[in-house]
Design a protein around this motif. Structure first.
Motif, PDB file in Angstrom:
ATOM      1  N   THR A  57       0.832  -1.198   0.000  1.00 32.44           N
ATOM      2  CA  THR A  57       0.000   0.000   0.000  1.00 32.44           C
ATOM      3  C   THR A  57       0.868   1.250   0.000  1.00 32.44           C
ATOM      4  O   THR A  57       2.032   1.222   0.395  1.00 32.44           O
ATOM      5  N   ASN A  58       0.256   2.324  -0.430  1.00 34.60           N
ATOM      6  CA  ASN A  58       0.964   3.594  -0.525  1.00 34.60           C
ATOM      7  C   ASN A  58      -0.005   4.722  -0.252  1.00 34.60           C
ATOM      8  O   ASN A  58      -1.140   4.694  -0.750  1.00 34.60           O
ATOM      9  N   TYR A  59       0.429   5.699   0.562  1.00 36.06           N
ATOM     10  CA  TYR A  59      -0.413   6.844   0.900  1.00 36.06           C
ATOM     11  C   TYR A  59       0.433   8.127   0.873  1.00 36.06           C
ATOM     12  O   TYR A  59       1.583   8.109   1.300  1.00 36.06           O
ATOM     13  N   PRO A  60      -0.150   9.233   0.453  1.00 32.78           N
ATOM     14  CA  PRO A  60       0.559  10.499   0.607  1.00 32.78           C
ATOM     15  C   PRO A  60       0.517  10.927   2.073  1.00 32.78           C
ATOM     16  O   PRO A  60      -0.340  10.483   2.843  1.00 32.78           O
ATOM     17  N   ASN A  61       1.409  11.822   2.444  1.00 33.72           N
ATOM     18  CA  ASN A  61       1.471  12.252   3.844  1.00 33.72           C
ATOM     19  C   ASN A  61       0.169  12.906   4.305  1.00 33.72           C
ATOM     20  O   ASN A  61      -0.167  12.844   5.489  1.00 33.72           O
ATOM     21  N   SER A  62      -0.548  13.511   3.380  1.00 30.91           N
ATOM     22  CA  SER A  62      -1.769  14.235   3.758  1.00 30.91           C
ATOM     23  C   SER A  62      -2.842  13.330   4.345  1.00 30.91           C
ATOM     24  O   SER A  62      -3.728  13.809   5.072  1.00 30.91           O
ATOM     25  N   VAL A  63      -2.811  12.046   4.036  1.00 32.53           N
ATOM     26  CA  VAL A  63      -3.853  11.138   4.529  1.00 32.53           C
ATOM     27  C   VAL A  63      -3.286   9.983   5.345  1.00 32.53           C
ATOM     28  O   VAL A  63      -4.053   9.202   5.912  1.00 32.53           O
ATOM     29  N   LYS A  64      -1.987   9.876   5.413  1.00 36.46           N
ATOM     30  CA  LYS A  64      -1.357   8.752   6.115  1.00 36.46           C
ATOM     31  C   LYS A  64      -1.807   8.738   7.572  1.00 36.46           C
ATOM     32  O   LYS A  64      -1.807   9.766   8.249  1.00 36.46           O
ATOM     33  N   GLY A  65      -2.214   7.562   8.021  1.00 37.37           N
ATOM     34  CA  GLY A  65      -2.714   7.414   9.380  1.00 37.37           C
ATOM     35  C   GLY A  65      -4.202   7.663   9.517  1.00 37.37           C
ATOM     36  O   GLY A  65      -4.799   7.345  10.551  1.00 37.37           O
ATOM     37  N   ARG A  66      -4.818   8.240   8.495  1.00 36.86           N
ATOM     38  CA  ARG A  66      -6.266   8.514   8.544  1.00 36.86           C
ATOM     39  C   ARG A  66      -7.029   7.664   7.519  1.00 36.86           C
ATOM     40  O   ARG A  66      -8.178   7.306   7.751  1.00 36.86           O
ATOM     41  N   PHE A  67      -6.410   7.367   6.398  1.00 31.80           N
ATOM     42  CA  PHE A  67      -7.061   6.598   5.336  1.00 31.80           C
ATOM     43  C   PHE A  67      -6.413   5.221   5.254  1.00 31.80           C
ATOM     44  O   PHE A  67      -5.194   5.083   5.391  1.00 31.80           O
ATOM     45  N   THR A  68      -7.238   4.229   4.983  1.00 33.57           N
ATOM     46  CA  THR A  68      -6.739   2.864   4.820  1.00 33.57           C
ATOM     47  C   THR A  68      -7.402   2.230   3.610  1.00 33.57           C
ATOM     48  O   THR A  68      -8.638   2.197   3.519  1.00 33.57           O
ATOM     49  N   ILE A  69      -6.590   1.732   2.693  1.00 33.87           N
ATOM     50  CA  ILE A  69      -7.109   1.017   1.525  1.00 33.87           C
ATOM     51  C   ILE A  69      -7.011  -0.476   1.802  1.00 33.87           C
ATOM     52  O   ILE A  69      -6.028  -0.963   2.377  1.00 33.87           O
ATOM     53  N   SER A  70      -8.039  -1.189   1.398  1.00 29.89           N
ATOM     54  CA  SER A  70      -8.042  -2.637   1.579  1.00 29.89           C
ATOM     55  C   SER A  70      -8.864  -3.248   0.449  1.00 29.89           C
ATOM     56  O   SER A  70      -9.531  -2.533  -0.305  1.00 29.89           O
ATOM     57  N   ARG A  71      -8.814  -4.548   0.355  1.00 35.23           N
ATOM     58  CA  ARG A  71      -9.587  -5.194  -0.699  1.00 35.23           C
ATOM     59  C   ARG A  71     -10.120  -6.522  -0.205  1.00 35.23           C
ATOM     60  O   ARG A  71      -9.558  -7.152   0.690  1.00 35.23           O
ATOM     61  N   ASP A  72     -11.216  -6.919  -0.808  1.00 35.89           N
ATOM     62  CA  ASP A  72     -11.829  -8.219  -0.551  1.00 35.89           C
ATOM     63  C   ASP A  72     -11.844  -8.954  -1.882  1.00 35.89           C
ATOM     64  O   ASP A  72     -12.671  -8.655  -2.753  1.00 35.89           O
ATOM     65  N   ASN A  73     -10.923  -9.885  -2.049  1.00 39.68           N
ATOM     66  CA  ASN A  73     -10.810 -10.580  -3.328  1.00 39.68           C
ATOM     67  C   ASN A  73     -12.077 -11.354  -3.675  1.00 39.68           C
ATOM     68  O   ASN A  73     -12.473 -11.430  -4.844  1.00 39.68           O
ATOM     69  N   ALA A  74     -12.710 -11.907  -2.684  1.00 44.03           N
ATOM     70  CA  ALA A  74     -13.908 -12.710  -2.932  1.00 44.03           C
ATOM     71  C   ALA A  74     -15.053 -11.855  -3.466  1.00 44.03           C
ATOM     72  O   ALA A  74     -15.893 -12.337  -4.219  1.00 44.03           O
ATOM     73  N   LYS A  75     -15.083 -10.595  -3.056  1.00 45.17           N
ATOM     74  CA  LYS A  75     -16.153  -9.696  -3.490  1.00 45.17           C
ATOM     75  C   LYS A  75     -15.710  -8.775  -4.619  1.00 45.17           C
ATOM     76  O   LYS A  75     -16.494  -7.925  -5.063  1.00 45.17           O
ATOM     77  N   ASN A  76     -14.455  -8.917  -5.058  1.00 44.31           N
ATOM     78  CA  ASN A  76     -13.924  -8.022  -6.107  1.00 44.31           C
ATOM     79  C   ASN A  76     -14.171  -6.559  -5.750  1.00 44.31           C
ATOM     80  O   ASN A  76     -14.630  -5.758  -6.583  1.00 44.31           O
ATOM     81  N   THR A  77     -13.865  -6.237  -4.533  1.00 44.22           N
ATOM     82  CA  THR A  77     -14.157  -4.904  -4.012  1.00 44.22           C
ATOM     83  C   THR A  77     -12.932  -4.333  -3.309  1.00 44.22           C
ATOM     84  O   THR A  77     -12.238  -5.043  -2.588  1.00 44.22           O
ATOM     85  N   VAL A  78     -12.718  -3.057  -3.559  1.00 44.50           N
ATOM     86  CA  VAL A  78     -11.672  -2.300  -2.860  1.00 44.50           C
ATOM     87  C   VAL A  78     -12.370  -1.266  -1.989  1.00 44.50           C
ATOM     88  O   VAL A  78     -13.368  -0.660  -2.406  1.00 44.50           O
ATOM     89  N   TYR A  79     -11.826  -1.070  -0.803  1.00 44.80           N
ATOM     90  CA  TYR A  79     -12.414  -0.130   0.146  1.00 44.80           C
ATOM     91  C   TYR A  79     -11.430   0.994   0.461  1.00 44.80           C
ATOM     92  O   TYR A  79     -10.215   0.822   0.380  1.00 44.80           O
ATOM     93  N   LEU A  80     -11.990   2.123   0.835  1.00 38.23           N
ATOM     94  CA  LEU A  80     -11.190   3.208   1.389  1.00 38.23           C
ATOM     95  C   LEU A  80     -11.862   3.627   2.683  1.00 38.23           C
ATOM     96  O   LEU A  80     -12.937   4.232   2.670  1.00 38.23           O
ATOM     97  N   GLN A  81     -11.246   3.253   3.786  1.00 36.99           N
ATOM     98  CA  GLN A  81     -11.743   3.661   5.090  1.00 36.99           C
ATOM     99  C   GLN A  81     -11.105   4.990   5.452  1.00 36.99           C
ATOM    100  O   GLN A  81      -9.876   5.121   5.448  1.00 36.99           O
ATOM    101  N   MET A  82     -11.942   5.972   5.744  1.00 37.89           N
ATOM    102  CA  MET A  82     -11.457   7.315   6.055  1.00 37.89           C
ATOM    103  C   MET A  82     -11.928   7.691   7.454  1.00 37.89           C
ATOM    104  O   MET A  82     -13.127   7.617   7.737  1.00 37.89           O
TER     105      MET A  82
END
Length: 115
Positions: A57-82
């Motif tokens: 994963t990779n994040y810019p400093n502006s969102v690091k620690g606040r945003f999290t990207i993840s994925r669910d392969n079974a659902k073919n879905t990517v999430y962004l938790q903010m």
């Protein structure tokens, strides 16, 4: 060809949280990298989070620690938790998928953070 459909945007107060979702039209395992970008009025589109097929994963400093990207392969879905959202996070958020040299984009979802 990859179709991407985002959801989860909305209006939230500063300090609040939102989770964005992006469903892909093909197996997410076949996509080299997935990412979230955002574009505020009058500004360029900017990367906010990326995840490779290998899980890096990779994040810019502006969102690091606040945003999290993840994925669910079974659902073919990517999430962004903010979390801890700020007024400057207000933008249209776009899902991006890269396959080789080809980039695919979703239609975008509006996130508005009120102060």
């Amino acid at each position: 060809q990859v179709q991407l459909v985002e959801s989860g945007g909305g209006l939230v107060q500063a300090g609040g949280s939102l989770r964005l979702s992006c469903v892909t039209s093909r197996s997410i395992r076949s996509i080299d990298a997935m990412a979230w970008y955002r574009q505020a009025p009058g500004k360029q589109r900017e990367l906010v989070a990326a995840i490779t097929r290998g899980g890096s994963t990779n994040y810019p400093n502006s969102v690091k620690g606040r945003f999290t990207i993840s994925r669910d392969n079974a659902k073919n879905t990517v999430y962004l938790q903010m979390i801890s959202l700020k007024s400057e996070d207000t933008a249209v958020y776009y899902c991006n998928g890269r396959v080789g040299l080809d980039n695919y984009w979703g239609q975008g979802t509006q996130v508005t953070v009120s102060s």
